[in-house]
Design a protein around this motif. Sequence first.
Motif, PDB file in Angstrom:
ATOM      1  N   LYS A   1      -7.918 -14.166  -4.123  1.00 20.75           N
ATOM      2  CA  LYS A   1      -8.537 -13.854  -2.826  1.00 20.75           C
ATOM      3  C   LYS A   1      -9.807 -14.678  -2.623  1.00 20.75           C
ATOM      4  CE  LYS A   1     -10.544 -10.125  -0.048  1.00 20.75           C
ATOM      5  NZ  LYS A   1     -10.151 -10.832   1.188  1.00 20.75           N
ATOM      6  N   HIS A  47      -6.366  -7.822 -12.700  1.00 19.24           N
ATOM      7  CA  HIS A  47      -7.165  -7.582 -11.493  1.00 19.24           C
ATOM      8  C   HIS A  47      -8.086  -8.750 -11.190  1.00 19.24           C
ATOM      9  CE1 HIS A  47     -10.687  -6.458 -13.902  1.00 19.24           C
ATOM     10  NE2 HIS A  47     -10.038  -5.441 -14.467  1.00 19.24           N
ATOM     11  N   GLN A  48      -8.616  -9.440 -12.209  1.00 18.06           N
ATOM     12  CA  GLN A  48      -9.520 -10.532 -11.857  1.00 18.06           C
ATOM     13  C   GLN A  48      -8.758 -11.808 -11.501  1.00 18.06           C
ATOM     14  OE1 GLN A  48     -12.245 -10.395 -15.100  1.00 18.06           O
ATOM     15  NE2 GLN A  48     -11.333 -12.105 -16.185  1.00 18.06           N
ATOM     16  N   CYS A  91      -5.171  -7.801  -2.276  1.00 18.61           N
ATOM     17  CA  CYS A  91      -5.337  -9.254  -2.343  1.00 18.61           C
ATOM     18  C   CYS A  91      -4.110 -10.016  -1.864  1.00 18.61           C
ATOM     19  CB  CYS A  91      -5.700  -9.669  -3.768  1.00 18.61           C
ATOM     20  SG  CYS A  91      -7.323  -9.079  -4.281  1.00 18.61           S
ATOM     21  N   MET A 109     -14.601   1.833  -7.201  1.00 21.57           N
ATOM     22  CA  MET A 109     -13.189   1.468  -7.103  1.00 21.57           C
ATOM     23  C   MET A 109     -12.553   2.115  -5.881  1.00 21.57           C
ATOM     24  SD  MET A 109     -10.855  -0.392  -8.442  1.00 21.57           S
ATOM     25  CE  MET A 109      -9.390  -0.618  -7.425  1.00 21.57           C
ATOM     26  N   VAL A 125      -5.418  -3.483  -6.221  1.00 23.89           N
ATOM     27  CA  VAL A 125      -5.925  -4.842  -6.040  1.00 23.89           C
ATOM     28  C   VAL A 125      -4.785  -5.798  -5.680  1.00 23.89           C
ATOM     29  CG1 VAL A 125      -7.150  -6.756  -7.148  1.00 23.89           C
ATOM     30  CG2 VAL A 125      -7.878  -4.397  -7.567  1.00 23.89           C
ATOM     31  N   ASN A 178     -15.312 -10.835 -11.790  1.00 26.65           N
ATOM     32  CA  ASN A 178     -15.084 -10.229 -10.473  1.00 26.65           C
ATOM     33  C   ASN A 178     -16.342 -10.215  -9.614  1.00 26.65           C
ATOM     34  OD1 ASN A 178     -12.343  -9.660 -10.558  1.00 26.65           O
ATOM     35  ND2 ASN A 178     -12.628  -7.691 -11.564  1.00 26.65           N
ATOM     36  N   PHE A 213      -8.300 -11.052  -7.800  1.00 31.67           N
ATOM     37  CA  PHE A 213      -9.513 -11.275  -7.012  1.00 31.67           C
ATOM     38  C   PHE A 213      -9.876 -12.755  -6.952  1.00 31.67           C
ATOM     39  CE2 PHE A 213     -10.712  -6.645  -7.374  1.00 31.67           C
ATOM     40  CZ  PHE A 213     -10.758  -6.435  -6.007  1.00 31.67           C
ATOM     41  N   GLN A 257      -5.643   0.968 -10.363  1.00 36.56           N
ATOM     42  CA  GLN A 257      -6.597  -0.085 -10.036  1.00 36.56           C
ATOM     43  C   GLN A 257      -5.876  -1.413  -9.820  1.00 36.56           C
ATOM     44  OE1 GLN A 257      -6.929   2.256 -12.248  1.00 36.56           O
ATOM     45  NE2 GLN A 257      -9.021   3.056 -12.287  1.00 36.56           N
ATOM     46  N   THR A 258      -4.997  -1.771 -10.755  1.00 39.09           N
ATOM     47  CA  THR A 258      -4.306  -3.050 -10.655  1.00 39.09           C
ATOM     48  C   THR A 258      -3.366  -3.077  -9.459  1.00 39.09           C
ATOM     49  OG1 THR A 258      -4.492  -3.416 -13.042  1.00 39.09           O
ATOM     50  CG2 THR A 258      -2.759  -4.623 -11.881  1.00 39.09           C
ATOM     51  N   LEU A 281     -13.815  -3.951 -13.880  1.00 42.05           N
ATOM     52  CA  LEU A 281     -13.657  -3.545 -12.490  1.00 42.05           C
ATOM     53  C   LEU A 281     -14.035  -2.081 -12.285  1.00 42.05           C
ATOM     54  CD1 LEU A 281     -12.767  -4.118  -9.594  1.00 42.05           C
ATOM     55  CD2 LEU A 281     -10.424  -3.517 -10.261  1.00 42.05           C
ATOM     56  N   PHE A 331     -12.307  -0.133  -2.772  1.00 42.96           N
ATOM     57  CA  PHE A 331     -11.152  -1.026  -2.667  1.00 42.96           C
ATOM     58  C   PHE A 331      -9.874  -0.240  -2.346  1.00 42.96           C
ATOM     59  CE2 PHE A 331     -14.232  -2.893  -5.624  1.00 42.96           C
ATOM     60  CZ  PHE A 331     -14.552  -4.041  -4.913  1.00 42.96           C
TER      61      PHE A 331
END
Length: 953
Positions: A706, A699-700, A775, A805, A771, A630, A703, A767-768, A684, A808
């Motif tokens: 994006k 999540h990665q 994204c 975090m 994102v 990330n 990202f 978090q997920t 993250l 975001f």
Amino acid sequence: MDKHWKAMWIWGEGEPSPRNEWRCFRNTFAYEGDPGRPVSLSITADSRYVLFVNGYLAGRGTTRSWPKEQMYDTYSIGHLLRPGADNTIAVLVLHFGLANFYYLAGRGGLIAQVESGDEVIAATDRTWRTSKLAAQDSTSPRMSCQQGFAEVYDARLWDEAWNRPGYDDASWSAALEIGPAGTQPWTRLIPRDIPFLTEEKKYPSKVMSLARVKAPRFTAAIDLRNQMVKDSITHANPVGFTGLLAAVLVMEEDGEVAISFPTGTRADDLYVDGIRCTPAHVDQPETYYTLTLGSGSHLLLMDITSGDHGSVFHIGVDSEAAFTLRAPLHAARNEEGNPFTAVGPFDAVEYIDYKDGRELRRDHPDYLRLKTIRTEQELQGYEGWMQPVSRQLYSAVDVFGASVWRTLSEKHRVPQELQFAVLPTQNFAQLEPFPDGDCEIVIDLGKERSGFIGLELDAPEGTVIDAYGVEYIKDDYRQHTYGLENTFRYICRSGRQSYLSPVRRGFRYLILTIREQRGPVKLHEVYIRQSTYPAAEIGAFRCSDARLNDIWDISRHTTRLCMEDTFIDCPSYEQVFWVGDSRNEALVNYYVFGVTDIVKRCLRLVPGSADMTPLYVNQVPSAWNSVIPNWTFFWAIACREFISHTNDTAFAAEIWPAVQLTMEAYLEHLNGDGLLEMKGWNFLDWAPIDQPREGIVTHQNLFLAKALRDAAAIAAAAGQEGTAAAYEEASSRLTEAINRHLWSDERHAYLDCIHADGRRSDTFSMQTQVVAYLCGAASGGRKALMEAYLKFPPADFVQIGSPFMSFFYYEALEEAGQFELLLADIRAHYGQMIDNDATTCWEMYPNFSENRANPNQLTRSHCHAWSAAPGYFLGECILGVKRLEDGWSKVAVAPQPCGLTWASGIVPLPAGGEIRVRWNVSDNRMTLRVESPADVEVEVRFPEGMQGEVELV
């Protein structure tokens, strides 16, 4: 155009890369030029330097860089020279002699050249004189795995006039020439690309406490990493080893003995005469043992098996009874002259985050047997495993350990006169010695600072001043900087003297302990020379909520302290350019300071790690081969944001090949389902989300999708339209794969990951979901669900765990138009920092996993710019100033009052100038004033359902 160097790289006698060596260089030359004639001095060194011209402190460096592109600084010094007289250039070089998170192992070296026009007036070569700085003890401990060394400085051993004209350097050696510019490892010298940092003399606000204290009778600090894994000085990767540390404790009489480990034990095992001891007290991580021992010799064995990234191992011993410590199997065999012998390693491993590694073995039979032996004589069969702890890795001066473990602390009233120590006055504070014990004063700087500690005092010869900086004190609780030796020791010569440490430190509270005090000590000055990136405070924000104003202020101050020659994570623990952190720091900077050179410099540094991996490492320039995917994606995103912010298409063309290189490297890690699947530090947030080091982490993947879109935008700006289309297509394919494989119909959410064994994670996190929304992966009904989760996070989802975090999360809330929720979250989370007297933003929120052992520890680092989000969002969302077109040629002013009655502020523009906004709300009507440059188009948008008047200036 490359500079023409006549100067040679030089160093002194002895090792090419000595550990923790401070070395002085001098050259005296005649100067016949006019007083106003321009004269410049160009200089760089390995690892750091302090430059003096005729005794005047003229500058310090070196700007962090890759050795293959070593940066040099150029100073204008004509005003410091004396025409018709001898002039002296003097340089103190601090050479680390080992790798860390902001320095790659090299060798000692200095190159400098004085020029006027085309004439070279002086240049480093064999005619320069050099001497090791005898006052500095090279066995002083490392500060941390990320940094260089603390210092132990004995002023009795050095003439402070060494940097002035007229000093007799006949006893010094001639410098040794290493080679010309271009010599390895500094294969190319390039000019500094940012302004010099500030140096502002800042006085503390007060002396807050005075106490009589005592330290244990014995303390020591040991570098076990370099002792047990010899070649670990060449890199900063974590290592692991199995082994023991042995010593013999000789009691001259029966008595009670306390043995402490101020930073904790390693394997939690202490054996005395073959018996495993139970701690009497544990105050995480400090561990204390209390033993009753008879007179005679006792074998101490400490299990030091552990992973080790470079932190110092501390041990202390105290007793009313007389005792000594010596090395086992007779002290005479230990030529290193300290009481410890290392046993092992029985196994050792090196870990690189993105490569396979093996587990550390702990089953060697000799290692297991040794933990059962009862006497020193039984060690004789294991001498092949025994090695004295190197004198270079052992420090008998343990300022940190003695500051943490105080065997006595007796509070005293602070006399009013003691405040003279921190005031800019001709008065002084006089400290009388206690009849039994040391004198400790705690100084509050008023707010967090970063820079160089200075002292001026008058003291008897041999007086010891121990300095220790911490970030947080509340009542009787001190948050010790475990893992960071934020300390130094200064040993006084007789009389009036001053000392300015050349080592950068960050802290708010300075604990000064005066030891071995033979008479009164007069403190004339205690101060810090704050040193940060030179950024004017152009940005501004004020509103009707004083709490938000305080939050904005600490966000700005945090960002300033985390701007050095690059963005850094924090001014205390690490001082490291973490690539991912800097993306968010850059956005805050755009709104509070508006500088751009530091952003460009950071972005350019990252691809230098391609020699390690095309995936790019997560902190640069660094000797730790660590990849957080990330962080590389955030770098690509930050490149696109910088290009959009400045409309710098030349930079787009320059950086595009590096962006393409790493994007292609990551695309090679797509699996058969079209998802990113790899080993790495798949991180993250500091929260219990399911982000394994191997597998498919949602999540990665998001990202990366994006980053691919932003890479396409960079390609287009660089004139690579065909490639841009290909990256847009790659992003679309990845997004489609994410929605196909990483969505749970049962939970109506994106799962956190798929493990390497194919197991789908049963963890779902905010978090997920944040994102996924941010994204652009979620669309239609899924997007509506994500927006609902932003407003009402499911209780069984893992919640946001850090201010990083939250950045975001706030971006997602802004996109969803949930400004009231954004402001409420800022008030709640950052308000608790204000309530705890914070002057900077914390790294963590309270009660994260690392804090739960101690409720007083609210966070690790108290100054962390990855947390300074309000400095950005209050300006962009609440004040309402937002860029609409590249280079800020078109701007939206769209305030979001969210219950506020007024706000005003300034947003700096990248090419100079600013947008000034002031708005008031009354009876659902807004009065808005916008002042902007004539070439900036302003589009005003009132909040939904609100009318108003606009004044455009």
